[in-house]
Design a protein around this motif. Sequence first.
Motif, PDB file in Angstrom:
ATOM      1  N   PHE A 148       0.861  -1.184   0.000  1.00 30.96           N
ATOM      2  CA  PHE A 148       0.000   0.000   0.000  1.00 30.96           C
ATOM      3  C   PHE A 148       0.895   1.230   0.000  1.00 30.96           C
ATOM      4  CE2 PHE A 148      -2.635   3.372   1.509  1.00 30.96           C
ATOM      5  CZ  PHE A 148      -3.922   3.062   1.121  1.00 30.96           C
ATOM      6  N   PRO A 149       1.255   1.752  -1.184  1.00 30.02           N
ATOM      7  CA  PRO A 149       2.161   2.903  -1.249  1.00 30.02           C
ATOM      8  C   PRO A 149       1.635   4.094  -0.455  1.00 30.02           C
ATOM      9  CG  PRO A 149       1.828   1.943  -3.427  1.00 30.02           C
ATOM     10  CD  PRO A 149       0.855   1.272  -2.512  1.00 30.02           C
ATOM     11  N   VAL A 150       2.528   4.779   0.225  1.00 29.22           N
ATOM     12  CA  VAL A 150       2.147   5.941   1.031  1.00 29.22           C
ATOM     13  C   VAL A 150       1.475   7.003   0.165  1.00 29.22           C
ATOM     14  CG1 VAL A 150       3.044   7.786   2.509  1.00 29.22           C
ATOM     15  CG2 VAL A 150       3.983   5.486   2.687  1.00 29.22           C
ATOM     16  N   SER A 151       1.846   7.077  -1.098  1.00 31.03           N
ATOM     17  CA  SER A 151       1.292   8.102  -1.986  1.00 31.03           C
ATOM     18  C   SER A 151      -0.220   7.933  -2.194  1.00 31.03           C
ATOM     19  CB  SER A 151       2.002   8.062  -3.342  1.00 31.03           C
ATOM     20  OG  SER A 151       1.871   6.775  -3.940  1.00 31.03           O
ATOM     21  N   LEU A 152      -0.746   6.740  -1.909  1.00 32.71           N
ATOM     22  CA  LEU A 152      -2.183   6.506  -2.077  1.00 32.71           C
ATOM     23  C   LEU A 152      -2.995   6.951  -0.865  1.00 32.71           C
ATOM     24  CD1 LEU A 152      -2.355   2.929  -3.671  1.00 32.71           C
ATOM     25  CD2 LEU A 152      -2.311   5.151  -4.822  1.00 32.71           C
ATOM     26  N   LEU A 153      -2.323   7.251   0.234  1.00 34.10           N
ATOM     27  CA  LEU A 153      -3.033   7.444   1.490  1.00 34.10           C
ATOM     28  C   LEU A 153      -4.014   8.610   1.446  1.00 34.10           C
ATOM     29  CD1 LEU A 153      -3.419   6.473   4.377  1.00 34.10           C
ATOM     30  CD2 LEU A 153      -1.551   7.994   5.079  1.00 34.10           C
ATOM     31  N   SER A 154      -3.612   9.749   0.871  1.00 33.51           N
ATOM     32  CA  SER A 154      -4.494  10.923   0.906  1.00 33.51           C
ATOM     33  C   SER A 154      -5.781  10.707   0.111  1.00 33.51           C
ATOM     34  CB  SER A 154      -3.749  12.180   0.443  1.00 33.51           C
ATOM     35  OG  SER A 154      -3.120  11.983  -0.797  1.00 33.51           O
ATOM     36  N   PRO A 155      -5.728  10.269  -1.172  1.00 34.82           N
ATOM     37  CA  PRO A 155      -7.016  10.013  -1.849  1.00 34.82           C
ATOM     38  C   PRO A 155      -7.790   8.863  -1.217  1.00 34.82           C
ATOM     39  CG  PRO A 155      -5.170   9.348  -3.244  1.00 34.82           C
ATOM     40  CD  PRO A 155      -4.588  10.092  -2.091  1.00 34.82           C
ATOM     41  N   TRP A 156      -7.082   7.883  -0.642  1.00 41.64           N
ATOM     42  CA  TRP A 156      -7.758   6.760  -0.002  1.00 41.64           C
ATOM     43  C   TRP A 156      -8.559   7.220   1.212  1.00 41.64           C
ATOM     44  CZ3 TRP A 156      -7.856   4.032   4.641  1.00 41.64           C
ATOM     45  CH2 TRP A 156      -8.394   2.744   4.593  1.00 41.64           C
ATOM     46  N   LEU A 157      -7.986   8.087   2.030  1.00 45.30           N
ATOM     47  CA  LEU A 157      -8.686   8.585   3.220  1.00 45.30           C
ATOM     48  C   LEU A 157      -9.928   9.388   2.842  1.00 45.30           C
ATOM     49  CD1 LEU A 157      -5.695   9.656   5.492  1.00 45.30           C
ATOM     50  CD2 LEU A 157      -7.292   7.763   5.887  1.00 45.30           C
ATOM     51  N   VAL A 158      -9.801  10.216   1.808  1.00 47.38           N
ATOM     52  CA  VAL A 158     -10.951  11.011   1.366  1.00 47.38           C
ATOM     53  C   VAL A 158     -12.064  10.096   0.867  1.00 47.38           C
ATOM     54  CG1 VAL A 158     -11.733  12.718  -0.322  1.00 47.38           C
ATOM     55  CG2 VAL A 158      -9.524  13.011   0.812  1.00 47.38           C
ATOM     56  N   MET A 159     -11.694   9.081   0.079  1.00 48.14           N
ATOM     57  CA  MET A 159     -12.692   8.146  -0.444  1.00 48.14           C
ATOM     58  C   MET A 159     -13.343   7.362   0.684  1.00 48.14           C
ATOM     59  SD  MET A 159     -14.140   7.213  -3.197  1.00 48.14           S
ATOM     60  CE  MET A 159     -15.490   6.059  -3.277  1.00 48.14           C
ATOM     61  N   LEU A 160     -12.564   6.949   1.667  1.00 44.69           N
ATOM     62  CA  LEU A 160     -13.110   6.195   2.795  1.00 44.69           C
ATOM     63  C   LEU A 160     -14.121   7.029   3.570  1.00 44.69           C
ATOM     64  CD1 LEU A 160     -12.984   3.613   4.576  1.00 44.69           C
ATOM     65  CD2 LEU A 160     -11.224   4.790   5.921  1.00 44.69           C
ATOM     66  N   ALA A 161     -13.792   8.281   3.851  1.00 48.66           N
ATOM     67  CA  ALA A 161     -14.674   9.139   4.648  1.00 48.66           C
ATOM     68  C   ALA A 161     -16.024   9.343   3.966  1.00 48.66           C
ATOM     69  CB  ALA A 161     -14.001  10.486   4.915  1.00 48.66           C
TER      70      ALA A 161
END
Length: 384
Positions: free
Chosen positions: A209-222
Amino acid sequence: MPSRAAPHARESVLRDRSFLLLLVATLGAFSGYVLLLPVVPLWAVTGGSGEVAAGATNGVFMLITVLTQLFMPWSLRRVDHRVALGVGTLLIGVPTPLFAVSTELWPLLAVSGVRGVGFGMLTVTGSALVAELVPAAQRGRATGLYGLAVGLPNAVLLPVGVWLARYVGFELLFWVAGALPVAAAGAAFGIARVPRRTPEAGPGRSSPFPVSLLSPWLVMLAVSIAAGGLVAFLPLAVADAVSPVALLAFGVATVGFRWVAGQLGDRFGSRWIPLPSAAIACLGLVVVALAATGPAWAAVPGALGLGAGFGALQNATLVLMFDRADSATASTAWNIAYDAGNGLGSVGFGAVVAAADHPTTFTAAAVLVACGVPVTVAIARRRS
């Protein structure tokens, strides 16, 4: 200033035969899935299972789906994409008539589990193929069209499945819902072969799970948590005459704005989409919270706002993930955020409603989405 699109970015992605076959396969597979989403629990109840046990049929389905999705990046580096998509589609359809054999809970859970494996394969492979089959400059529009193939069955067939079960019969419906994915599998196997790829080298790209995916992933999760809670609890929060209209507005807006975001993303850049989308979704939730105390009709524009933000974020976050990781990893991360978010929304909303009330719950969801706004600002500032 708008980014200047490459010449091929103006060409229609619908001219690509493999992409068209992907849309056909997706439409058929999701039609078979959506038709039974509210029907299998109803079938279990008719056999004497309680509501909690009946709900476990969809719960097991989604649990197996997410577990399967976790293995898909590894699988897609070893298995042809079209084979994975075709097998996943067949696994959704072939076992479906077996639902008619028994209304006992354990056989229903077993069939649901097999179909969950297929759905996990379908969702990750389908999204990954969008990135593999079209040029990067067309990914926004391609993702928007793929979203239509996914979203239209959800918008149209959810009530149709219940109606057919009641007036045509469960058994015939199980055969129809099984036949649609089986027929669609032919289109899946006709897609062009995708070359096998190894993960790109570079900071963060070698990890699962590349760190670069974290920001869009968090927004999508919320926003997925908020959307899952709205679908589950809006009918309980507002008048019966209003909730169907509000849910229809939510569904249509989600599908429509996923497509709109693709058009805008290819022209201006997908990194600019999350900030206004999250703001619109947050505002929609605030209006829904107000509607839960009256007037109830306000739930319609509120649900429309959440659907618009949710649909736009679906497109933008997926395209951004494609830019930051290989297609299989990006698709897996995005689908887990979507599916896990919807499940967490149903469970989490239920807990908050039990402890407080509906207005407080929808307000809490608005706060959750608002907490992601600083992340969307960071996404807009990032250029790569």
